[in-house]
Design a protein around this motif. Structure first.
Motif, short mmCIF file in Angstrom:
data_model
loop_
_atom_site.label_atom_id
_atom_site.label_comp_id
_atom_site.label_asym_id
_atom_site.label_seq_id
_atom_site.Cartn_x
_atom_site.Cartn_y
_atom_site.Cartn_z
N SER A 48 56.93 32.39 67.18
CA SER A 48 57.55 33.08 66.05
C SER A 48 59.03 33.38 66.30
CB SER A 48 56.79 34.37 65.75
OG SER A 48 56.78 35.20 66.90
N CYS A 49 59.66 32.62 67.18
CA CYS A 49 61.08 32.81 67.47
C CYS A 49 61.94 32.06 66.45
CB CYS A 49 61.41 32.30 68.87
SG CYS A 49 60.56 33.18 70.18
N ASP A 50 63.12 32.59 66.24
CA ASP A 50 64.12 31.91 65.40
C ASP A 50 65.39 31.84 66.24
OD1 ASP A 50 65.79 30.87 63.52
OD2 ASP A 50 65.45 32.45 62.03
N HIS A 51 65.47 30.82 67.08
CA HIS A 51 66.60 30.72 68.00
C HIS A 51 67.92 30.50 67.29
CE1 HIS A 51 63.29 29.71 70.99
NE2 HIS A 51 63.74 30.89 71.32
N ALA A 52 67.90 29.95 66.10
CA ALA A 52 69.14 29.75 65.34
C ALA A 52 69.78 31.10 65.00
CB ALA A 52 68.87 28.96 64.07
N ARG A 53 68.95 32.11 64.76
CA ARG A 53 69.46 33.46 64.45
C ARG A 53 69.39 34.38 65.66
NH1 ARG A 53 66.36 34.90 59.00
NH2 ARG A 53 65.56 36.38 60.49
N GLU A 54 69.20 33.78 66.84
CA GLU A 54 69.14 34.50 68.11
C GLU A 54 68.03 35.55 68.15
OE1 GLU A 54 72.96 35.88 69.39
OE2 GLU A 54 73.88 33.94 69.07
N ILE A 55 66.89 35.21 67.56
CA ILE A 55 65.71 36.06 67.62
C ILE A 55 64.70 35.35 68.51
CG2 ILE A 55 63.81 37.09 66.31
CD1 ILE A 55 65.71 37.08 63.87
N CYS A 56 64.39 35.96 69.64
CA CYS A 56 63.47 35.33 70.58
C CYS A 56 62.46 36.35 71.08
CB CYS A 56 64.24 34.71 71.74
SG CYS A 56 63.16 33.81 72.87
N ARG A 57 61.23 36.19 70.65
CA ARG A 57 60.12 37.03 71.10
C ARG A 57 58.98 36.13 71.55
NH1 ARG A 57 59.70 39.12 65.93
NH2 ARG A 57 61.85 39.41 65.44
N PRO A 58 59.04 35.62 72.78
CA PRO A 58 57.96 34.73 73.24
C PRO A 58 56.64 35.47 73.28
CG PRO A 58 59.50 35.18 75.02
CD PRO A 58 60.05 35.83 73.80
N GLU A 59 55.55 34.74 73.03
CA GLU A 59 54.22 35.32 73.01
C GLU A 59 53.38 34.68 74.12
OE1 GLU A 59 53.33 36.12 68.40
OE2 GLU A 59 53.79 34.04 68.91
N ILE A 60 52.44 35.45 74.65
CA ILE A 60 51.56 34.97 75.71
C ILE A 60 50.19 34.71 75.10
CG2 ILE A 60 50.57 35.44 77.98
CD1 ILE A 60 53.60 35.37 78.04
N TYR A 61 49.65 33.52 75.36
CA TYR A 61 48.33 33.12 74.88
C TYR A 61 47.46 32.73 76.06
CZ TYR A 61 49.86 33.02 70.03
OH TYR A 61 50.32 33.37 68.79
N ARG A 62 46.17 32.87 75.88
CA ARG A 62 45.19 32.44 76.90
C ARG A 62 44.45 31.23 76.36
NH1 ARG A 62 39.84 34.08 78.07
NH2 ARG A 62 40.03 35.67 76.47
N LEU A 63 44.28 30.26 77.20
CA LEU A 63 43.55 29.04 76.84
C LEU A 63 42.06 29.33 76.92
CD1 LEU A 63 43.77 26.01 76.19
CD2 LEU A 63 43.72 25.60 78.63
N ARG A 64 41.37 29.27 75.77
CA ARG A 64 39.93 29.54 75.74
C ARG A 64 39.11 28.30 75.97
NH1 ARG A 64 38.02 34.63 73.40
NH2 ARG A 64 36.02 33.60 73.57
#
Length: 121
Positions: A48-64
């Motif tokens: 859900s990051c928008d690097h063009a607008r300098e918004i970076c919120r990386p998310e952590i997921y677990r592989l099920r």
């Protein structure tokens, strides 16, 4: 690879995780090994990051789970519900390998204090 193929590779004294692809190199393709994945591993995605607008919120997921022919099944790392409840809430996500590449997927390790570190494998 399947458990059977992993045991075959071990029996033949080959590396279980194949980090190079000589067949692809002979055809002119350049493949780069990024990381291996198995059930329970954690990955960091820029979903859900928008690097063009300098918004970076990386998310952590677990592989099920990993399907035999490709798609992976991911859930947020803090989601401990049963599979049927996650499916019912439509939060079970199955991206393809190319989608993960586009989201700059990387394998990470989260320690007991919540510190996120690259897995380096």
């Amino acid at each position: 690879v399947s458990l059977f193929e992993a045991m075959e590779r071990k029996r033949r004294k080959l590396p279980i995780v194949q980090r190079s692809y000589p067949e692809a190199a002979s055809e002119g393709a350049e493949w780069v090994f990024r990381f291996s994945l198995m059930g329970g591993d954690t990955v960091e995605l820029h979903r859900s990051c928008d690097h063009a607008r300098e918004i970076c919120r990386p998310e952590i997921y677990r592989l099920r789970s990993i399907a035999a022919i490709g798609p992976l099944s991911l859930v947020r790392v803090n989601d401990a519900r049963l599979k049927k409840d996650i499916l019912g809430a439509k939060e079970w996500w199955s991206p393809g390998a190319d989608a993960l590449r586009k989201m700059d997927c990387r394998k990470v390790v989260v320690d007991l204090l919540g510190t996120v570190r690259p897995a380096h494998d």
